[in-house]
Every structure is written in C-alpha cells, then in structure tokens.
Write an enzyme that holds these catalytic residues in place. Structure first.
Site, PDB file in Angstrom:
ATOM      1  CB  SER A  29     -30.355 -48.941  21.543  1.00  0.00           C
ATOM      2  OG  SER A  29     -30.074 -47.574  21.557  1.00  0.00           O
ATOM      3  CE  LYS A  79     -29.029 -43.209  20.909  1.00  0.00           C
ATOM      4  NZ  LYS A  79     -29.114 -43.362  19.468  1.00  0.00           N
ATOM      5  CD  GLN A 127     -25.844 -42.595  17.801  1.00  0.00           C
ATOM      6  OE1 GLN A 127     -26.147 -43.717  18.186  1.00  0.00           O
ATOM      7  NE2 GLN A 127     -26.711 -41.604  17.746  1.00  0.00           N
TER       8      GLN A 127
END
Length: 406
Positions: free
Chosen positions: A311, A336, A340
C-alpha cells in the site's frame, strides 16, 4: 467524496493496516446515525425503502426481530452486526467491520501516539501472567525500568491470571487513573513498579550513516506511515543532509502501510509540481495527484522493499522509481492496489469498503500478485533473523555494493 480535493483533505486520507496485510485506504471519516442509508450519494428516504424490495425486506425483518425476540436486544449491536455481515458478504479482503478493540488498535497504529504506559503484552499460556513483549522508547514503562520479558502478575488489585490480554489493556486504555501499581516477576525476583499514564509517541523512523569508499550513505528505515511519521522522516532526512550525504537508502521492508498524507508529504520532498505522485481510477475515470515540491536532491536514492511492503510503501516505491528512476532492491512487493473509504459509526466503531483503484504515476495497477518487481532481486539471508546484524542483511549489503560499483 470529491476526487478533485484529495490533496487538501490531509486528515481524511489514510492507508490502513490490518494484521499482516497493509490496506490502502482513502478515507472520508464521517459519522453515521442509524436510520440513514446512502445509495450512490443519495439519502434513501422511507418512500425509497418502500419501493426497494431488498431494503424493505431488511427493514421488515429488523422490526420483526425487535418486536418478537424473547430477550432484550441491543439495537446498536444489532445494526453493527448487520453492517459486519454486509462487509463479509462482499467477498473482499479489504472491506471489513472494526469492533471497538480493533478500532482502538487501528487508531493507535495510525495516529502514532496514544495515552497509556508504553508496553506491548501477550498472555503467557504457561503462567497465566502478562508477558511484556516490547517497551516503547521514552515511555512511562521505559522510565520505570520495565523491559521485554518481564511478567506482570497484577495491575492495581486485578490479578493478571483472571484477565485476558484485551481486558488488561482496557484497564489502562479506558481507565481514568493517573498511575498504576504493577507487580512484576523478572527471572526469580518480584518487583513493585508504579507507572504513570501519559501520551506515548511511537517512533516509526530511524536513520544511520554508512561510509563507503569516502562516500557518505544515508539510510532511513520507515516502519509505518503513521500520522506523525512525516515529521519524524523530515527531521531524520535533514539531519542526514547536513552531513552532505552522497546517497540515500530508503527502507520500507516490513512496512505494511499507513497514512496517505504522510506519503504525499514525503514524496513532495523529492518530486516537483509537474510530477505525478499516483493516480486514482473509479468508474473508468482517472484522477492524477501531482506533487507540490520543487526541490531536486543532489544525491541518488536507492529503495529497499520486500513481500510485506504494501500500500503506502508501494506508493512511495512507485512514485520514486517511475519519476526518478530510483533502483529498487529486494523482493517483489505485496501488491495492494485498491482504495477503501473509512466510515465511522455513531458509536465510534468503523467499517471500510473498497471504492476505487490506485495506480502508479505511469498508470500501472499493481494489485494482487503483481506488486512492484525489484530491479535487483535479493533474498534476505536467514542468518539475519538470528543476529539482526547489518553485515548479515544481504539486501542492505547489496544496496551498498550497488553504490560501491557506481
């Protein structure tokens, strides 16, 4: 959520950590009261519920349960459980509901500070005591002389054997005492220690200087991208630059992520206004996020990462690699590439739901097994896990060798 205003909403952007997986999160933190549902940005009214057979089915059965279940019902818990079930039904590892304890731990990791005594514990299955696994630097626990390996027998009048690790932590986290009395077992000696409670700052950035062939190599390790990581990083970077470093190694191995805001600011220290930090993609539309910096560093940057770098770590690696051509050494990163939204419920618990993709500056999607491939692939020697010495860190040594060869 307004994609055009991403750079300005610093406090609302985070990349989350969940257990060992770093989850990238672009978060709009809002309070939600029961009775309001959102459908593509529109509030669902009672008339809409009546027209929507699925929502009508939910409301009808919710009311039936409240009216007919034979015991008292905690309505807040019922709604939270329904939300948790919805997240689970999405079959997405990054959409999930956080309970109260998970929310607290999540916040501590990302805030980079919390009010407490500065220890990490686990329940010792043999003795039933609380085993201290680590003591944070400059914390009340460190000042009181506690060390990793100490066994906590009791806290105030509460015996450790009668508590779970969560219950023990809750006494400090949710308590109002200014100090706590601990009975501790160290080897065969019993100690009584008074711990004060205060704000504990977690250190997420460390630095060193290595000298090689009359060249100064700056080294910075970033453990997580917490809310206070940027200030720590900037301080360590400036300290290295005052020493006139010739190279800089940025190490995000084992870093599963953190605040996107921190990554933005860190990339801005190296990239200019015409360079793309990363991109978002939603419903086929791409939005590029540009840097705000204007400084070209006089030294070359080498990147270290591994399969747990995810991430926010991948945003940092991709941003520097694709804009500056920085060499990446180590192992392929986790991969990743989804984003979200974090939602805070009225009781303080949270859930997050995947809403979009994030792309590298050149538009690459590194999700799932793709990750970011290193320019120089190097396995970390197992011996390092026994010694933790720099000379046994084969990936770090390969970075230094790369510099030596130049």
């Amino acid at each position: 959520m307004n994609n055009q205003n991403i750079k300005g909403e610093e406090s609302k952007k985070i990349f989350t950590t969940s257990e060992t997986i770093l989850l990238v999160i672009f978060s709009l933190i809002i309070g939600i009261s029961i009775g309001f549902l959102f459908n593509k940005g529109k509030i669902i009214t009672q008339s809409t519920i009546n027209k929507d057979e699925h929502l009508n089915e939910f409301v009808k059965n919710y009311n039936y349960i409240l009216e007919n279940y034979y015991k008292d019902i905690d309505q807040e818990n019922l709604i939270n459980s329904a939300i948790a079930g919805m997240m689970e039904s999405l079959d997405d590892p990054y959409s999930m509901y956080f309970g109260e304890e998970e929310t607290d731990n999540f916040s501590i990791s990302l805030n980079g500070s919390y009010e407490g005594v500065g220890i990490q514990i686990t329940k010792d299955v043999i003795t039933g005591y609380m085993l201290i696994t680590s003591v944070f630097k400059d914390s009340p626990a460190a000042e009181a002389g506690l060390i990793a390996g100490d066994m906590i027998i009791s806290i105030d009048d509460n015996l450790a054997k009668e508590l779970t690790a969560s219950e023990f932590s809750s006494i400090i986290r949710n308590g109002t005492n200014e100090s706590y009395k601990l009975k501790v077992l160290r080897d065969e000696e019993k100690l009584e220690i008074i711990l004060s409670r205060k704000v504990v700052t977690l250190t997420s950035v460390t630095s060193e200087i290595y000298e090689q062939d009359d060249k100064k190599i700056g080294y910075i390790y970033i453990g997580i991208f917490a809310n206070n990581t940027y200030s720590q990083f900037k301080k360590e970077l400036e300290k290295l630059e005052k020493e006139n470093i010739d190279y800089l190694i940025l190490d995000v191995r084992g870093n599963t992520g953190g605040h996107l805001t921190a990554v933005d600011k860190m990339l801005d220290l190296f990239l200019g206004k015409k360079q793309i930090l990363y991109q978002f993609e939603q419903n086929g539309q791409k939005t590029a996020i540009y840097g705000t910096g204007n400084e070209n560093k006089p030294y070359e940057i080498i990147l270290l990462g591994d399969s747990t770098s995810a991430s926010a770590s991948e945003v940092l690696i991709a941003g520097l690699k694709e804009n500056l051509g920085c060499i990446f050494i180590g192992k392929q990163t986790y991969g990743k590439g989804t984003v979200q939204e974090l939602i805070t419920l009225s009781d303080g618990t949270q859930y997050k739901i995947t809403v979009k993709k994030w792309l590298t500056p050149k538009g690459n999607w590194i999700n799932d097994t793709k990750g970011i491939t290193p320019d120089i692939e190097v396995e970390l020697d197992d011996k390092y896990y026994e010694t933790y010495l720099n000379e046994d860190d084969t990936q770090l040594q390969r970075a230094i060798q790369y510099i030596r060869e130049k």
